[in-house]
Scaffold this motif. Structure first.
Motif, short mmCIF file in Angstrom:
data_model
loop_
_atom_site.label_atom_id
_atom_site.label_comp_id
_atom_site.label_asym_id
_atom_site.label_seq_id
_atom_site.Cartn_x
_atom_site.Cartn_y
_atom_site.Cartn_z
N SER A 40 0.84 -1.19 0.00
CA SER A 40 0.00 0.00 0.00
C SER A 40 0.88 1.24 0.00
N PHE A 41 0.78 2.05 -1.07
CA PHE A 41 1.56 3.28 -1.13
C PHE A 41 1.02 4.20 -2.20
N ALA A 42 1.31 5.50 -2.07
CA ALA A 42 0.95 6.46 -3.11
C ALA A 42 2.05 6.47 -4.15
N VAL A 43 1.67 6.62 -5.43
CA VAL A 43 2.68 6.61 -6.48
C VAL A 43 3.43 7.93 -6.50
N SER A 44 4.65 7.90 -7.01
CA SER A 44 5.46 9.11 -7.15
C SER A 44 5.02 9.87 -8.37
N GLY A 45 5.71 10.95 -8.66
CA GLY A 45 5.39 11.75 -9.83
C GLY A 45 6.10 11.31 -11.09
N SER A 46 6.76 10.15 -11.05
CA SER A 46 7.54 9.68 -12.19
C SER A 46 7.08 8.29 -12.62
N GLN A 47 6.91 8.11 -13.92
CA GLN A 47 6.72 6.77 -14.44
C GLN A 47 8.07 6.11 -14.63
N PHE A 48 8.07 4.78 -14.80
CA PHE A 48 9.33 4.07 -14.97
C PHE A 48 9.18 3.01 -16.04
N GLU A 97 14.29 14.33 -11.57
CA GLU A 97 14.94 15.63 -11.54
C GLU A 97 15.24 16.00 -10.10
N THR A 98 16.50 16.30 -9.79
CA THR A 98 16.92 16.64 -8.44
C THR A 98 17.57 18.01 -8.44
N PRO A 99 17.82 18.61 -7.27
CA PRO A 99 18.53 19.89 -7.22
C PRO A 99 19.91 19.85 -7.86
N LEU A 100 20.47 18.64 -8.01
CA LEU A 100 21.79 18.47 -8.62
C LEU A 100 21.70 18.10 -10.10
N GLY A 101 20.48 18.09 -10.64
CA GLY A 101 20.30 17.75 -12.04
C GLY A 101 19.56 16.45 -12.23
N THR A 102 19.59 15.94 -13.44
CA THR A 102 18.88 14.71 -13.77
C THR A 102 19.66 13.50 -13.26
N VAL A 103 18.96 12.61 -12.58
CA VAL A 103 19.56 11.38 -12.05
C VAL A 103 18.71 10.20 -12.47
N GLY A 104 19.36 9.16 -12.97
CA GLY A 104 18.67 7.94 -13.33
C GLY A 104 19.08 6.80 -12.43
N VAL A 105 18.16 5.87 -12.24
CA VAL A 105 18.47 4.62 -11.53
C VAL A 105 18.18 3.47 -12.49
N SER A 187 21.78 -5.84 -9.78
CA SER A 187 22.76 -4.76 -9.79
C SER A 187 22.01 -3.44 -9.91
N LEU A 188 22.53 -2.41 -9.25
CA LEU A 188 21.91 -1.08 -9.27
C LEU A 188 22.97 -0.06 -9.64
N GLU A 189 22.63 0.83 -10.58
CA GLU A 189 23.58 1.82 -11.06
C GLU A 189 22.90 3.18 -11.16
N LEU A 190 23.56 4.22 -10.63
CA LEU A 190 23.11 5.59 -10.83
C LEU A 190 23.66 6.09 -12.15
N THR A 191 22.81 6.76 -12.95
CA THR A 191 23.22 7.23 -14.26
C THR A 191 22.85 8.71 -14.41
N ASP A 192 23.19 9.28 -15.56
CA ASP A 192 22.82 10.66 -15.83
C ASP A 192 21.45 10.77 -16.49
N GLY A 193 20.72 9.66 -16.54
CA GLY A 193 19.38 9.66 -17.10
C GLY A 193 19.32 9.34 -18.57
N SER A 194 20.47 9.17 -19.22
CA SER A 194 20.48 8.88 -20.65
C SER A 194 20.29 7.40 -20.96
N GLN A 195 20.43 6.54 -19.93
CA GLN A 195 20.27 5.10 -20.12
C GLN A 195 18.89 4.66 -19.65
N GLY A 196 18.21 3.93 -20.49
CA GLY A 196 16.93 3.34 -20.12
C GLY A 196 16.92 1.87 -20.48
N CYS A 197 15.80 1.20 -20.22
CA CYS A 197 15.68 -0.21 -20.56
C CYS A 197 15.36 -0.42 -22.02
N PHE A 198 14.79 0.62 -22.67
CA PHE A 198 14.48 0.54 -24.09
C PHE A 198 14.32 1.93 -24.66
#
Length: 198
Positions: A40-48, A97-105, A187-198
């Motif tokens: 049970s949780f509220a969704v965030s403002g981002s799709q994935f 989007e974060t105060p430090l710029g775009t971050v991807g997981v 495995s978990l990796e932080l990225t600059d947001g340019s990498q996605g699954c497709f």
């Protein structure tokens, strides 16, 4: 188990005809390899995004619904339930989007002969691509009578099937929840947001 608050069916909002549905995974950052996740949780403002080379599941249903975010915003989704599932070469990506710029997981799991597994999954998605096969499918049933524990509202369009198989899954979603989600070889990796699954 009937999931009360992640997503809810909403009569009259949307009618979906024979939309094949896959699986989504959430960003799990602590104790993630094995164990229960929240139901049970509220969704965030981002799709994935979710990708997998192969999904196989049993006990499937799908109907229209709404996912609500923490600010009360409502998002139309296709709600899918799968009792037991395996996912080979699972990939999940989300961009924020974060105060430090775009971050991807970017999360990967279930490679080789050791796929990721999930039980009692419920997801709220907005898009799916892949080659789908359903076993003993029923299309056009009332959402309140689907053959899964989680059900929709009376009068809503739904479909269910004994089995579901999707090859080359590509999915976009707002939410997911499960009784147990096991991410083998994660495995978990932080990225600059340019990498996605497709």
């Amino acid at each position: 188990m009937k999931f009360p608050s992640l997503t809810k069916s909403h009569a009259g909002r949307v009618t979906l005809a024979a939309v094949p549905v896959g699986i989504v995974a959430c960003v799990l950052l602590g104790g993630v390899a094995q164990g229960a996740v929240p139901v049970s949780f509220a969704v965030s403002g981002s799709q994935f995004q979710i990708g997998a080379s192969q999904l196989d599941g049993t006990g499937f249903s799908q109907y229209a619904g709404i996912a609500t975010d923490s600010e009360g915003g409502e998002h139309t989704v296709a709600i899918a339930n799968i009792k037991d599932a395996t996912l080979t070469d699972l990939c999940q990506s989300v961009i924020s989007e974060t105060p430090l710029g775009t971050v991807g997981v970017l999360i990967k799991a279930g490679g080789g002969d050791n796929p990721a597994t999930a039980t009692d999954l419920q997801i709220g998605m907005t898009g799916l691509k892949g080659d789908a096969t359903f076993g003993n499918i029923r299309i056009g049933v009332d959402a309140s009578t689907v053959q899964t524990e989680a059900k929709g509202s009376a009068g809503d369009f739904a479909q269910d099937s004994d089995t579901i198989s999707i090859t080359n899954l590509q999915q976009t979603a707002w939410s997911t929840q499960a009784a147990v989600f096991t991410l083998n070889g994660m495995s978990l990796e932080l990225t600059d947001g340019s990498q996605g699954c497709f």
